[in-house]
Motif scaffolding. Structure first.
Motif, PDB file in Angstrom:
ATOM      1  N   TYR A  10       0.838  -1.202   0.000  1.00 33.02           N
ATOM      2  CA  TYR A  10       0.000   0.000   0.000  1.00 33.02           C
ATOM      3  C   TYR A  10       0.878   1.259   0.000  1.00 33.02           C
ATOM      4  CZ  TYR A  10      -4.365  -2.490   0.593  1.00 33.02           C
ATOM      5  OH  TYR A  10      -5.458  -3.276   0.379  1.00 33.02           O
ATOM      6  N   ASN A  69       0.430   5.364   0.160  1.00 32.25           N
ATOM      7  CA  ASN A  69      -0.536   6.438   0.439  1.00 32.25           C
ATOM      8  C   ASN A  69      -1.981   5.923   0.342  1.00 32.25           C
ATOM      9  OD1 ASN A  69       1.636   8.122   0.759  1.00 32.25           O
ATOM     10  ND2 ASN A  69       1.457   9.073  -1.250  1.00 32.25           N
ATOM     11  N   GLY A  70      -2.198   4.725   0.888  1.00 38.24           N
ATOM     12  CA  GLY A  70      -3.543   4.158   0.942  1.00 38.24           C
ATOM     13  C   GLY A  70      -3.991   3.408  -0.304  1.00 38.24           C
ATOM     14  N   GLU A 127       7.536   7.253   5.276  1.00 37.67           N
ATOM     15  CA  GLU A 127       7.299   6.415   6.446  1.00 37.67           C
ATOM     16  C   GLU A 127       6.940   5.018   5.944  1.00 37.67           C
ATOM     17  OE1 GLU A 127       5.203   7.593  10.564  1.00 37.67           O
ATOM     18  OE2 GLU A 127       3.776   6.956   9.048  1.00 37.67           O
ATOM     19  N   LYS A 128       7.616   4.008   6.492  1.00 39.48           N
ATOM     20  CA  LYS A 128       7.332   2.618   6.102  1.00 39.48           C
ATOM     21  C   LYS A 128       6.868   1.859   7.335  1.00 39.48           C
ATOM     22  CE  LYS A 128       9.900  -1.382   4.956  1.00 39.48           C
ATOM     23  NZ  LYS A 128      11.040  -2.048   4.333  1.00 39.48           N
ATOM     24  N   LYS A 169       3.523  -1.081   4.060  1.00 34.93           N
ATOM     25  CA  LYS A 169       2.663   0.099   3.894  1.00 34.93           C
ATOM     26  C   LYS A 169       3.571   1.327   3.871  1.00 34.93           C
ATOM     27  CE  LYS A 169      -1.527   0.378   5.968  1.00 34.93           C
ATOM     28  NZ  LYS A 169      -2.501   0.289   7.089  1.00 34.93           N
ATOM     29  N   GLU A 226       3.961   5.512   3.333  1.00 33.75           N
ATOM     30  CA  GLU A 226       3.375   6.846   3.209  1.00 33.75           C
ATOM     31  C   GLU A 226       4.470   7.746   2.664  1.00 33.75           C
ATOM     32  OE1 GLU A 226       0.302   8.052   3.659  1.00 33.75           O
ATOM     33  OE2 GLU A 226      -0.495   6.086   4.201  1.00 33.75           O
ATOM     34  N   VAL A 268       5.440  11.607   1.509  1.00 31.03           N
ATOM     35  CA  VAL A 268       5.087  13.028   1.426  1.00 31.03           C
ATOM     36  C   VAL A 268       6.056  13.677   0.470  1.00 31.03           C
ATOM     37  CG1 VAL A 268       5.060  15.207   2.694  1.00 31.03           C
ATOM     38  CG2 VAL A 268       4.095  13.157   3.732  1.00 31.03           C
ATOM     39  N   LYS A 300      -3.696  17.416   7.334  1.00 33.45           N
ATOM     40  CA  LYS A 300      -3.734  15.951   7.346  1.00 33.45           C
ATOM     41  C   LYS A 300      -2.629  15.436   8.256  1.00 33.45           C
ATOM     42  CE  LYS A 300      -5.441  15.529   2.620  1.00 33.45           C
ATOM     43  NZ  LYS A 300      -5.035  15.315   1.226  1.00 33.45           N
ATOM     44  N   LYS A 351      -0.076  12.912   8.206  1.00 33.50           N
ATOM     45  CA  LYS A 351       0.513  12.027   7.210  1.00 33.50           C
ATOM     46  C   LYS A 351       1.297  10.889   7.854  1.00 33.50           C
ATOM     47  CE  LYS A 351       0.405  12.723   3.298  1.00 33.50           C
ATOM     48  NZ  LYS A 351      -0.578  12.339   2.249  1.00 33.50           N
ATOM     49  N   PHE A 352       2.109  11.205   8.869  1.00 32.30           N
ATOM     50  CA  PHE A 352       2.856  10.204   9.620  1.00 32.30           C
ATOM     51  C   PHE A 352       2.426  10.355  11.075  1.00 32.30           C
ATOM     52  CE2 PHE A 352       6.947  10.889   6.826  1.00 32.30           C
ATOM     53  CZ  PHE A 352       6.252  10.501   5.690  1.00 32.30           C
TER      54      PHE A 352
END
Lengths: 64, 209
Positions: free
Chosen positions: A2, A4-5, A33-34, A54, A56, A58, B161, B163-164
């Motif tokens: 996944y 960012n969702g 971020e993992k 997963k 994320e 940015v 948001k 985010k982390f």
């Protein structure tokens, strides 16, 4: 995996650095971020991604 | 009651009740004192966040005045000094620390030592990423960052948001291709308001956006 969702199917073994480049990210402008933990920038090359991960990501744009 | 305490209480008398001790004891750093950071710092000072660290290496120039919290009397001054002066006139009881220097991977941890909440308010995307990475890798700080507040798009697109775990991001999530189309006071200040509000929520114990 996944990101960012959104679900992405990982076929080959790939490092975080390779994945970011493949997806068109500028690695100088991102934070990642993992599985709930920040990935230090210096480890992007050796950080291998797995289908259970997963991520994320940015990606910053300028302005302030 | 001492004169000073009376005046402080008067300044914050219209604030949300029951939280002032948390704000007065709050320690918040603002990294970058441009359109976002100068307005964030002023908002935090107005509501009485008691300890502010202001960081920027730059001086005030005319091109800043369309969105940044400075005026013509501040031209040529370090932004740290110009902002400190203004805050002292708004709320003289805030403790202000300033650093007129450029943040690097090497000095970031030291500069922000003692400040658990940091507003990322830089202009340049690489510098935003550098600061966020350096501070998140250290692990103990909460960062309220910004990305995407240019142009004349809808103000409603600017969101906060989480985010982390330790990174909040305010802005319109614009793609990098939309960079550099000009910056206007309203959208920049809407985004600054998002950041300042998230800081107040964190100071009062609310971690969700």
């Amino acid at each position: 995996m996944y990101v960012n969702g959104q679900q992405i199917i990982l076929t080959d073994e790939i490092s975080l650095q390779e994945f970011l480049q493949k997806e068109g990210y500028d690695t100088q402008k991102v934070a990642v971020e993992k599985n709930g933990g920040i990935v230090p920038k210096t480890l992007f090359h050796e950080e291998k991604l797995a289908d259970s991960d997963k991520l994320e990501i940015v990606s910053f744009v300028g302005g302030g | 009651m001492m004169q000073k305490e009376k005046r402080y209480d008067e300044i914050v008398s219209r604030n949300v009740p029951g939280i002032q001790d948390k704000l007065s004891n709050g320690k918040v750093a603002v990294a970058g004192l441009g359109g976002l950071g100068s307005n964030i710092a002023v908002m935090l000072a107005r509501v009485g966040v008691g300890n502010l660290l202001l960081v920027d290496f730059d001086k005030v120039e005319p091109g800043n005045l369309n969105r940044q919290h400075y005026n013509t009397a501040h031209l040529g001054m370090y932004k740290t000094d110009a902002l400190k002066k203004q805050i002292e006139l708004i709320n003289p009881y805030i403790r202000i620390e300033t650093h007129a220097l450029k943040i690097t991977e090497e000095n970031a941890a030291e500069v922000f030592e003692g400040y658990p909440i940091i507003c990322e308010a830089f202009d340049n995307a690489e510098n935003k990423a550098l600061l966020v990475n350096a501070l998140l890798e250290e692990g103990r700080k909460k960062i309220v960052a910004a990305s995407g507040m240019n142009g004349l798009g809808s103000a409603n697109k600017i969101r906060t948001k989480r985010k982390f775990r330790n990174l909040y991001l305010c802005g319109d999530s614009a793609a990098p291709a939309e960079e550099g189309i000009g910056f206007m006071a309203p959208r920049v200040i809407v985004c600054a308001g998002h950041q300042a509000n998230m800081v107040l929520r964190l100071l009062t114990g609310e971690e969700e956006v």
